[in-house]
Scaffold this motif. Structure first.
Motif, PDB file in Angstrom:
ATOM      1  N   PHE A 130      15.663 -47.499  -7.170  1.00 53.50           N
ATOM      2  CA  PHE A 130      16.497 -48.597  -7.645  1.00 53.50           C
ATOM      3  C   PHE A 130      16.655 -49.649  -6.542  1.00 53.50           C
ATOM      4  CE2 PHE A 130      20.736 -50.488  -8.402  1.00 53.50           C
ATOM      5  CZ  PHE A 130      20.602 -50.918  -9.715  1.00 53.50           C
ATOM      6  N   ILE A 131      17.023 -49.205  -5.352  1.00 55.94           N
ATOM      7  CA  ILE A 131      17.225 -50.123  -4.228  1.00 55.94           C
ATOM      8  C   ILE A 131      15.905 -50.782  -3.828  1.00 55.94           C
ATOM      9  CG2 ILE A 131      17.854 -50.264  -1.775  1.00 55.94           C
ATOM     10  CD1 ILE A 131      19.895 -47.967  -2.382  1.00 55.94           C
ATOM     11  N   LYS A 132      14.834 -49.993  -3.746  1.00 60.16           N
ATOM     12  CA  LYS A 132      13.520 -50.549  -3.370  1.00 60.16           C
ATOM     13  C   LYS A 132      13.073 -51.622  -4.368  1.00 60.16           C
ATOM     14  CE  LYS A 132      11.020 -49.311  -0.419  1.00 60.16           C
ATOM     15  NZ  LYS A 132      10.799 -49.870   0.902  1.00 60.16           N
ATOM     16  N   LEU A 133      13.304 -51.397  -5.653  1.00 62.36           N
ATOM     17  CA  LEU A 133      12.922 -52.384  -6.654  1.00 62.36           C
ATOM     18  C   LEU A 133      13.729 -53.673  -6.483  1.00 62.36           C
ATOM     19  CD1 LEU A 133      11.189 -53.153  -9.068  1.00 62.36           C
ATOM     20  CD2 LEU A 133      12.859 -52.024 -10.541  1.00 62.36           C
ATOM     21  N   LEU A 134      15.030 -53.538  -6.227  1.00 61.08           N
ATOM     22  CA  LEU A 134      15.848 -54.734  -6.005  1.00 61.08           C
ATOM     23  C   LEU A 134      15.383 -55.480  -4.762  1.00 61.08           C
ATOM     24  CD1 LEU A 134      19.439 -53.449  -6.869  1.00 61.08           C
ATOM     25  CD2 LEU A 134      17.901 -54.812  -8.282  1.00 61.08           C
ATOM     26  N   LEU A 135      15.067 -54.738  -3.700  1.00 72.01           N
ATOM     27  CA  LEU A 135      14.585 -55.377  -2.471  1.00 72.01           C
ATOM     28  C   LEU A 135      13.226 -56.048  -2.671  1.00 72.01           C
ATOM     29  CD1 LEU A 135      15.646 -52.794   0.251  1.00 72.01           C
ATOM     30  CD2 LEU A 135      16.555 -55.097  -0.085  1.00 72.01           C
ATOM     31  N   SER A 136      12.404 -55.493  -3.539  1.00 71.79           N
ATOM     32  CA  SER A 136      11.108 -56.125  -3.797  1.00 71.79           C
ATOM     33  C   SER A 136      11.283 -57.465  -4.517  1.00 71.79           C
ATOM     34  CB  SER A 136      10.202 -55.204  -4.620  1.00 71.79           C
ATOM     35  OG  SER A 136      10.614 -55.157  -5.972  1.00 71.79           O
ATOM     36  N   LYS A 137      12.394 -57.613  -5.227  1.00 67.03           N
ATOM     37  CA  LYS A 137      12.664 -58.858  -5.948  1.00 67.03           C
ATOM     38  C   LYS A 137      13.462 -59.847  -5.106  1.00 67.03           C
ATOM     39  CE  LYS A 137      12.195 -56.734 -10.419  1.00 67.03           C
ATOM     40  NZ  LYS A 137      11.057 -57.508 -10.864  1.00 67.03           N
ATOM     41  N   LYS A 138      14.255 -59.311  -4.146  1.00 68.60           N
ATOM     42  CA  LYS A 138      15.006 -60.173  -3.227  1.00 68.60           C
ATOM     43  C   LYS A 138      15.156 -59.431  -1.896  1.00 68.60           C
ATOM     44  CE  LYS A 138      19.137 -62.832  -2.359  1.00 68.60           C
ATOM     45  NZ  LYS A 138      20.557 -62.988  -2.609  1.00 68.60           N
ATOM     46  N   PRO A 139      14.213 -59.629  -0.972  1.00 70.08           N
ATOM     47  CA  PRO A 139      14.235 -58.914   0.314  1.00 70.08           C
ATOM     48  C   PRO A 139      15.446 -59.235   1.189  1.00 70.08           C
ATOM     49  CG  PRO A 139      12.103 -59.966  -0.063  1.00 70.08           C
ATOM     50  CD  PRO A 139      13.028 -60.434  -1.147  1.00 70.08           C
ATOM     51  N   GLN A 140      16.147 -60.320   0.916  1.00 70.09           N
ATOM     52  CA  GLN A 140      17.290 -60.722   1.738  1.00 70.09           C
ATOM     53  C   GLN A 140      18.561 -59.928   1.442  1.00 70.09           C
ATOM     54  OE1 GLN A 140      15.697 -62.789  -0.423  1.00 70.09           O
ATOM     55  NE2 GLN A 140      14.437 -64.058   0.905  1.00 70.09           N
ATOM     56  N   ILE A 141      18.547 -59.054   0.467  1.00 76.28           N
ATOM     57  CA  ILE A 141      19.741 -58.253   0.147  1.00 76.28           C
ATOM     58  C   ILE A 141      20.079 -57.389   1.357  1.00 76.28           C
ATOM     59  CG2 ILE A 141      20.716 -56.418  -1.304  1.00 76.28           C
ATOM     60  CD1 ILE A 141      18.859 -57.379  -3.565  1.00 76.28           C
ATOM     61  N   GLN A 142      21.343 -57.454   1.786  1.00 76.64           N
ATOM     62  CA  GLN A 142      21.804 -56.616   2.893  1.00 76.64           C
ATOM     63  C   GLN A 142      22.026 -55.202   2.377  1.00 76.64           C
ATOM     64  OE1 GLN A 142      25.315 -58.093   4.843  1.00 76.64           O
ATOM     65  NE2 GLN A 142      24.646 -60.215   4.626  1.00 76.64           N
ATOM     66  N   ILE A 143      21.557 -54.222   3.144  1.00 84.52           N
ATOM     67  CA  ILE A 143      21.751 -52.825   2.790  1.00 84.52           C
ATOM     68  C   ILE A 143      22.684 -52.214   3.833  1.00 84.52           C
ATOM     69  CG2 ILE A 143      20.618 -50.601   2.383  1.00 84.52           C
ATOM     70  CD1 ILE A 143      19.841 -52.785   0.362  1.00 84.52           C
ATOM     71  N   GLU A 144      23.764 -51.612   3.370  1.00 86.32           N
ATOM     72  CA  GLU A 144      24.725 -50.972   4.265  1.00 86.32           C
ATOM     73  C   GLU A 144      24.009 -49.962   5.163  1.00 86.32           C
ATOM     74  OE1 GLU A 144      28.933 -48.762   3.489  1.00 86.32           O
ATOM     75  OE2 GLU A 144      27.175 -47.972   2.465  1.00 86.32           O
ATOM     76  N   LYS A 145      24.481 -49.830   6.399  1.00 81.72           N
ATOM     77  CA  LYS A 145      23.837 -48.941   7.375  1.00 81.72           C
ATOM     78  C   LYS A 145      23.716 -47.505   6.881  1.00 81.72           C
ATOM     79  CE  LYS A 145      24.793 -51.479  11.564  1.00 81.72           C
ATOM     80  NZ  LYS A 145      25.382 -51.469  12.903  1.00 81.72           N
ATOM     81  N   THR A 146      24.742 -47.014   6.206  1.00 80.62           N
ATOM     82  CA  THR A 146      24.695 -45.650   5.662  1.00 80.62           C
ATOM     83  C   THR A 146      23.502 -45.475   4.737  1.00 80.62           C
ATOM     84  OG1 THR A 146      27.113 -45.620   5.683  1.00 80.62           O
ATOM     85  CG2 THR A 146      26.038 -43.893   4.436  1.00 80.62           C
ATOM     86  N   LEU A 147      23.305 -46.435   3.853  1.00 82.68           N
ATOM     87  CA  LEU A 147      22.184 -46.367   2.916  1.00 82.68           C
ATOM     88  C   LEU A 147      20.852 -46.509   3.632  1.00 82.68           C
ATOM     89  CD1 LEU A 147      23.335 -48.444  -0.167  1.00 82.68           C
ATOM     90  CD2 LEU A 147      22.676 -46.055  -0.133  1.00 82.68           C
ATOM     91  N   SER A 148      20.768 -47.418   4.600  1.00 86.91           N
ATOM     92  CA  SER A 148      19.485 -47.588   5.285  1.00 86.91           C
ATOM     93  C   SER A 148      19.128 -46.357   6.090  1.00 86.91           C
ATOM     94  CB  SER A 148      19.439 -48.834   6.154  1.00 86.91           C
ATOM     95  OG  SER A 148      20.641 -49.198   6.697  1.00 86.91           O
ATOM     96  N   LYS A 149      20.120 -45.624   6.587  1.00 90.06           N
ATOM     97  CA  LYS A 149      19.831 -44.368   7.303  1.00 90.06           C
ATOM     98  C   LYS A 149      19.369 -43.281   6.323  1.00 90.06           C
ATOM     99  CE  LYS A 149      22.876 -44.972  11.247  1.00 90.06           C
ATOM    100  NZ  LYS A 149      24.093 -44.510  11.930  1.00 90.06           N
ATOM    101  N   ILE A 150      20.038 -43.181   5.190  1.00 87.61           N
ATOM    102  CA  ILE A 150      19.684 -42.156   4.201  1.00 87.61           C
ATOM    103  C   ILE A 150      18.256 -42.364   3.712  1.00 87.61           C
ATOM    104  CG2 ILE A 150      20.151 -41.301   1.857  1.00 87.61           C
ATOM    105  CD1 ILE A 150      23.114 -41.970   2.350  1.00 87.61           C
ATOM    106  N   TYR A 151      17.930 -43.600   3.362  1.00 92.43           N
ATOM    107  CA  TYR A 151      16.650 -43.883   2.719  1.00 92.43           C
ATOM    108  C   TYR A 151      15.619 -44.516   3.658  1.00 92.43           C
ATOM    109  CZ  TYR A 151      19.175 -42.826  -1.535  1.00 92.43           C
ATOM    110  OH  TYR A 151      19.900 -42.206  -2.513  1.00 92.43           O
ATOM    111  N   LYS A 152      16.002 -44.690   4.921  1.00 95.60           N
ATOM    112  CA  LYS A 152      15.100 -45.287   5.908  1.00 95.60           C
ATOM    113  C   LYS A 152      14.555 -46.639   5.423  1.00 95.60           C
ATOM    114  CE  LYS A 152      13.800 -40.881   7.967  1.00 95.60           C
ATOM    115  NZ  LYS A 152      14.863 -40.095   7.537  1.00 95.60           N
ATOM    116  N   ILE A 153      15.484 -47.474   4.997  1.00 94.39           N
ATOM    117  CA  ILE A 153      15.118 -48.815   4.500  1.00 94.39           C
ATOM    118  C   ILE A 153      15.310 -49.806   5.631  1.00 94.39           C
ATOM    119  CG2 ILE A 153      15.726 -50.608   2.845  1.00 94.39           C
ATOM    120  CD1 ILE A 153      16.592 -48.366   0.938  1.00 94.39           C
TER     121      ILE A 153
END
Length: 153
Positions: A130-153
């Protein structure tokens, strides 16, 4: 004509919501069954209202999810719908809440959009895709640090 690809993400369903929704359905159905055997006008009305609530709860249970098509997210929770333009999303973070939202789990994503003035809680079963698809449509979306650590985004 632009091709429309649609992807539907079902909502996670946790034990708390399972107990609350299905427990309510069982309780209401027992009241409806009782009203059938003790017929009166008030019991008929009670039974009809109960059946409407049961149908609504079942619709929410099986109809909660998030459809992404082009630059739009259609958030659905049974008969309730909300549309969000992906280009307006600013930030995605992790959240936990039992309050009503278009989510059937307490473990949720908070999507902030429209200059952070608005937010919506969602609980896609497959958060990573879900997050990867949203980022593919708008790469500028900020991802909270907790989420980026969990999913290595």
């Amino acid at each position: 004509m632009k091709e429309v690809s649609q992807i539907f993400f079902v909502s996670k369903k946790d034990a708390l919501y399972s107990v609350v929704i299905w427990g309510t359905i069982v309780f209401i159905l027992s009241v409806v069954i009782r009203s059938i055997f003790t017929f009166s006008v008030s019991n008929l009305i009670e039974g009809l209202v109960g059946l409407i609530i049961v149908v609504l709860l079942i619709w929410v249970w099986f109809g909660t999810g998030y459809q992404i098509a082009n630059d739009i997210i259609k958030v659905k929770a049974g008969p309730f719908k909300k549309t969000i333009n992906i280009q307006e999303i600013n930030k995605i973070s992790k959240g936990k809440s039992v309050w009503t939202a278009a989510a059937l789990a307490t473990d949720r994503l908070v999507i902030q959009y429209a200059n952070y003035n608005w937010g919506i809680l969602v609980s896609p079963k497959n958060e990573y895709d879900f997050i990867k698809l949203l980022l593919s449509k708008k790469p500028q979306i900020q991802i909270e640090k907790t989420l980026s650590k969990i999913y290595k985004i």
